[in-house]
Scaffold this motif. Structure first.
Motif: not given
Lengths: 243, 239
Positions: A156, B39, A101, A104, A159-160, A163, A6-11, B100
């Protein structure tokens, strides 16, 4: 590939902060247990962590496609729960530093990779008498991979949920969103289940070889009871005299 | 990809740009600032500015374009899955979701190509449990020793007909046996490493070098970049 970091800034922050806290607790729990193994276990942990990084970096050239695996299940069987959690954290952190990855989400990535792998040895020990080492490692790998996959899907979904989503203001937009979700879920789940199968088959081949050539590396139910993590082979000199 | 790792290691050790001469601690703090900004910011304008700055930083550190592209593209698949799962009617939301992780990945690549790994791991090892800190050094070292062996092993297996592509079960068995050899080799290697640690008087901690917090005038460059990024964020979001 069987892993998708999982990369940064998405969750959402609530999720990755919780992941960091849980991973810190996991490291605090696993520290004393792994420390009992001493420098020999640290050396073994690091060598197997190096293998995990190597197989993640280097695709296995099977048939027409190259496949990147994690080897988390078999390594979990060889190391045991506490050292495996530490190895998962180290591998995830090194990958994050290399741009695979995120920083954070180091906690969540460790939990996704590590929690499944931590189950591998208990599953192996429960099943090895009935199934034999190769099938038991395959079962442990499948369980480990399946739990990791479920963890990944759970992240996943959470997170959906966490948000705010403004889709669905219009009936057509809502239908479109549902369609995209359905197709996406079908593709992703098919990929992840294929990964479980492939990883288990490779785990089977690996354990079959180890059982034939170096059975002392595989934990046995009687020897592991009450022993420190890392398997009996870490606490005794090898019969051949190799240390 | 093993070449990529080797290339990163070579760039970090042999580079001579101003970034290479800054201390690891300052660069680590700059990366944390950029990642935190990426972020928390909802503004795609800030993200574009960070991306442009990072590309300039990578180019000035002589990062190969292929490496930069790989770093920027790595999080693409997960971002795509998440964007599809979270599809909305806002046009800028998917842009933010893609930008991001690209900022974070490029920042990570810039950090590793400008900082040798002992300097990079030393400050991290200070804040992690002792075993994890030791594991970072030893795992990274083990990786380089094993990855070439794994590469040679796959080649040998292919040449000797172990991976023919004629039957999946046979190929899986061969691949698994290859991995088994790798496990046995790594076990023997770990035993040698343990003996070496003992001979050298391992005190319970692998020490990183102490250059990671040696500050010089070159440290002003990352500090200024960090302050500029913070100022930009407050200026753009305050409008």
């Amino acid at each position: 590939m069987s892993h998708l970091h999982i990369p940064d800034g998405i969750l959402p922050p609530a999720l990755w902060i919780a992941g960091l806290v849980l991973t810190a607790l996991g490291l605090a729990w696993s520290g004393p247990a792994a420390a009992r193994g001493g420098p020999r276990l640290i050396a073994y942990q690091s060598a197997l962590g190096g293998i995990m990084l190597a197989v993640m970096a280097l695709p296995v050239p099977i048939t027409a496609f190259d496949y990147c695996m994690t080897l988390a299940g078999p390594v979990g069987v060889l190391l045991g729960a506490a050292p495996m959690f530490q190895v998962s954290f180290v591998v995830t952190l090194i990958l994050a530093l290399l741009g695979q990855g995120g920083f954070t989400v180091v906690g969540l990535n460790t939990l996704v990779l590590g929690l499944g792998a931590m189950l591998a040895r208990p599953v192996y020990l429960k099943s090895v008498r009935g199934l034999g080492p190769a099938r038991a490692v395959a079962l442990a790998t499948a369980t480990s991979q399946l739990v990791s996959t479920l963890g990944w899907v759970l992240v996943l979904l959470l997170s959906v949920r966490l948000t705010p989503d403004i889709a669905g203001e219009h009936e057509i937009a809502r239908g479109l969103v549902r369609g995209i979700h359905g197709v996406g879920a079908a593709i992703v789940l098919a990929m992840l289940l294929a990964a479980v199968a492939i990883e288990s088959l490779l785990g089977y081949g690996l354990a079959r070889f180890l059982a034939r050539v170096r059975p002392d590396l595989l934990p046995s139910p009687s020897a592991t009871r009450g022993a420190a993590p890392g398997g009996p082979s870490l606490h005794e000199a090898h019969p051949s005299g190799r240390t | 990809m093993n070449n990529t790792f080797a290339q990163i290691d070579h760039l970090a050790s042999a580079g001579d740009s101003p970034w290479h001469r800054s201390s690891a601690l300052t660069k680590l703090l700059l990366v944390l600032t950029y990642v935190t900004l990426a972020v928390v910011t909802p503004s795609w304008g800030v993200l574009v500015a960070l991306l442009v700055t990072l590309i300039a930083m990578c180019v000035s550190a002589r990062a190969p374009l292929r490496l930069m592209f790989a770093a920027a593209a790595t999080p693409f698949l997960f971002a795509l899955i998440f964007a599809a799962a979270h599809v909305s009617t806002d046009w800028d939301e998917p842009l933010v979701l893609f930008a991001r992780p690209m900022v974070a990945s490029l920042a990570a690549v810039w950090l590793v190509i400008t900082t040798p790994y002992p300097d990079l791991f030393a400050p991290i090892a200070r804040v992690t449990p002792r075993l994890v800190g030791d594991g970072l050094f030893l795992t990274y070292r083990a990786f380089f020793l094993l990855v070439n062996r794994a590469d040679r092993m796959w080649t040998a297996l292919k040449l000797r007909g172990g991976l023919t592509g004629r039957g999946l079960p046979r190929d899986f068995r061969s691949a698994g046996e290859g991995l088994g050899q790798l496990v046995i080799h790594s076990y023997d290697r770990s035993q040698r490493l343990y003996a070496i640690m003992h001979i050298r008087g391992h005190s319970g901690r692998v020490c990183g070098c102490r250059h990671w917090a040696e500050f010089s005038a070159f440290d002003l460059v990352p500090v200024l970049f960090g302050l500029a990024a913070l100022a930009l964020r407050f200026w753009m979001e305050g409008r």
